[in-house]
Design a protein around this motif. Structure first.
Motif, mmCIF file in Angstrom:
data_model
loop_
_atom_site.group_PDB
_atom_site.id
_atom_site.type_symbol
_atom_site.label_atom_id
_atom_site.label_comp_id
_atom_site.label_asym_id
_atom_site.label_seq_id
_atom_site.Cartn_x
_atom_site.Cartn_y
_atom_site.Cartn_z
ATOM 1 N N SER A 180 -8.588 50.390 -0.119
ATOM 2 C CA SER A 180 -7.563 50.835 -1.065
ATOM 3 C C SER A 180 -7.642 52.354 -1.205
ATOM 4 O O SER A 180 -8.731 52.925 -1.300
ATOM 5 C CB SER A 180 -7.753 50.158 -2.415
ATOM 6 O OG SER A 180 -7.466 48.779 -2.320
ATOM 7 N N ALA A 187 -0.403 52.253 -10.281
ATOM 8 C CA ALA A 187 -0.615 51.966 -11.705
ATOM 9 C C ALA A 187 -1.128 50.544 -11.926
ATOM 10 O O ALA A 187 -1.937 50.288 -12.831
ATOM 11 C CB ALA A 187 0.689 52.182 -12.471
ATOM 12 N N ALA A 188 -0.681 49.618 -11.086
ATOM 13 C CA ALA A 188 -1.064 48.207 -11.242
ATOM 14 C C ALA A 188 -2.417 47.887 -10.634
ATOM 15 O O ALA A 188 -2.943 46.789 -10.855
ATOM 16 C CB ALA A 188 0.006 47.313 -10.613
ATOM 17 N N HIS A 189 -2.998 48.819 -9.875
ATOM 18 C CA HIS A 189 -4.269 48.561 -9.187
ATOM 19 C C HIS A 189 -5.320 49.615 -9.545
ATOM 20 O O HIS A 189 -6.038 50.123 -8.686
ATOM 21 C CB HIS A 189 -4.056 48.498 -7.668
ATOM 22 C CG HIS A 189 -3.277 47.296 -7.230
ATOM 23 N ND1 HIS A 189 -1.898 47.277 -7.219
ATOM 24 C CD2 HIS A 189 -3.678 46.059 -6.794
ATOM 25 C CE1 HIS A 189 -1.480 46.095 -6.793
ATOM 26 N NE2 HIS A 189 -2.538 45.340 -6.530
ATOM 27 N N ASN A 190 -5.378 49.937 -10.816
ATOM 28 C CA ASN A 190 -6.437 50.807 -11.347
ATOM 29 C C ASN A 190 -6.543 52.143 -10.617
ATOM 30 O O ASN A 190 -7.639 52.661 -10.372
ATOM 31 C CB ASN A 190 -7.793 50.090 -11.295
ATOM 32 C CG ASN A 190 -7.811 48.836 -12.130
ATOM 33 O OD1 ASN A 190 -7.368 48.855 -13.287
ATOM 34 N ND2 ASN A 190 -8.289 47.739 -11.581
ATOM 35 N N GLY A 191 -5.372 52.720 -10.269
ATOM 36 C CA GLY A 191 -5.374 54.044 -9.678
ATOM 37 C C GLY A 191 -5.523 54.072 -8.171
ATOM 38 O O GLY A 191 -5.731 55.142 -7.596
ATOM 39 N N PHE A 192 -5.373 52.920 -7.514
ATOM 40 C CA PHE A 192 -5.499 52.851 -6.061
ATOM 41 C C PHE A 192 -4.254 52.228 -5.448
ATOM 42 O O PHE A 192 -3.627 51.348 -6.035
ATOM 43 C CB PHE A 192 -6.727 52.026 -5.651
ATOM 44 C CG PHE A 192 -8.026 52.710 -5.943
ATOM 45 C CD1 PHE A 192 -8.655 53.490 -4.979
ATOM 46 C CD2 PHE A 192 -8.623 52.590 -7.195
ATOM 47 C CE1 PHE A 192 -9.854 54.134 -5.259
ATOM 48 C CE2 PHE A 192 -9.814 53.239 -7.476
ATOM 49 C CZ PHE A 192 -10.434 54.011 -6.505
#
Length: 229
Positions: free
Chosen positions: A155, A122-127
């Motif tokens: 990622s 969630a914190a890394h744009n879906g990765f």
């Protein structure tokens, strides 16, 4: 001669198998390491769980492989297991290397404490970002091997981790070998432990950490070759 299709776990691509593939080819086998969508040279391609399953099925069919040994490491056990069912009579054997076992209706993140992974996605744009070098401690890797991993890593597409597996029959009905890497835990757990109750599966222990394609490539290649029988 055996045809091997090799699929590495999260963050990794076909490149992770270079040393293992070299050993198997030297022994006279055909080896096809595969990068899944969204990873390595396929970075940027959209991917969900079923995308990765189809990547594997498509590779087997494109190469018209028969009696193929499908090898899935870690995360890749989930899509490899589903692909093994879908390629039907083309399958020779499944080998899961310290891998998650597919369970119908459950995702890679099911069945273990995965809140931190979900938060990272969630914190890394879906990765899911690659671990920091310090997180590889205790896994039998040299500093150079950790650096190779981190430098080559991509990622990982989060949807592939959260979407459910789809199986039409018990996975244990397929013939297979499960490789446990002892530094990562001496006993298979969860779905892997259940799988090994099947008479069609056998267990092999490897005294190294979770990424044996880097830490023990020669030994892993020997196990894969023996599994093909």
């Amino acid at each position: 001669m055996t045809h091997f299709v090799l699929v590495a776990g999260a963050w990794l691509g076909a490149w992770a198998w270079d040393e293992v593939a070299a050993e198997l080819r030297a022994a006279g086998h055909e080896v096809h390491p595969l990068s899944l969508s969204g990873l390595a040279e396929k970075q940027g391609e959209p991917a969900g769980q079923q995308t990765h399953v189809q990547d594997i099925v498509d590779e087997v069919e494109r190469l018209d492989l028969r009696e193929v040994v499908l090898v899935g490491h870690s995360y890749a056990g989930v899509p490899v297991g589903q692909a093994a069912e879908r390629i039907g009579e083309r399958l020779g054997r499944v080998v899961l290397v310290d891998a998650h076992v597919p369970v119908d209706g459950e995702s890679f993140l099911s069945g273990w404490p995965s809140d931190a992974v979900r938060e990272a996605i969630a914190a890394h744009n879906g990765f899911w970002p690659c671990p920091e070098p310090a997180e590889f401690a205790g896994q039998g890797l040299t500093d150079d091997q950790v650096a190779k991993f981190v430098t080559g890593a991509t990622s990982h597409p989060g949807a592939t981790l959260t979407e459910p597996a789809v199986l039409s029959r018990p996975f244990g009905e397929l013939p297979g070998t499960y490789v446990t890497c002892l530094l990562d835990g001496e006993e298979p757990w969860g779905a892997a432990a259940e799988l090994l109750k099947s008479e069609r599966w056998n267990l092999v222990n490897l005294d190294t950490g979770h990424w044996p394609m880097f830490s023990r490539p020669r030994e892993l290649a020997a196990i894969l070759e023996a599994s093909a029988g």
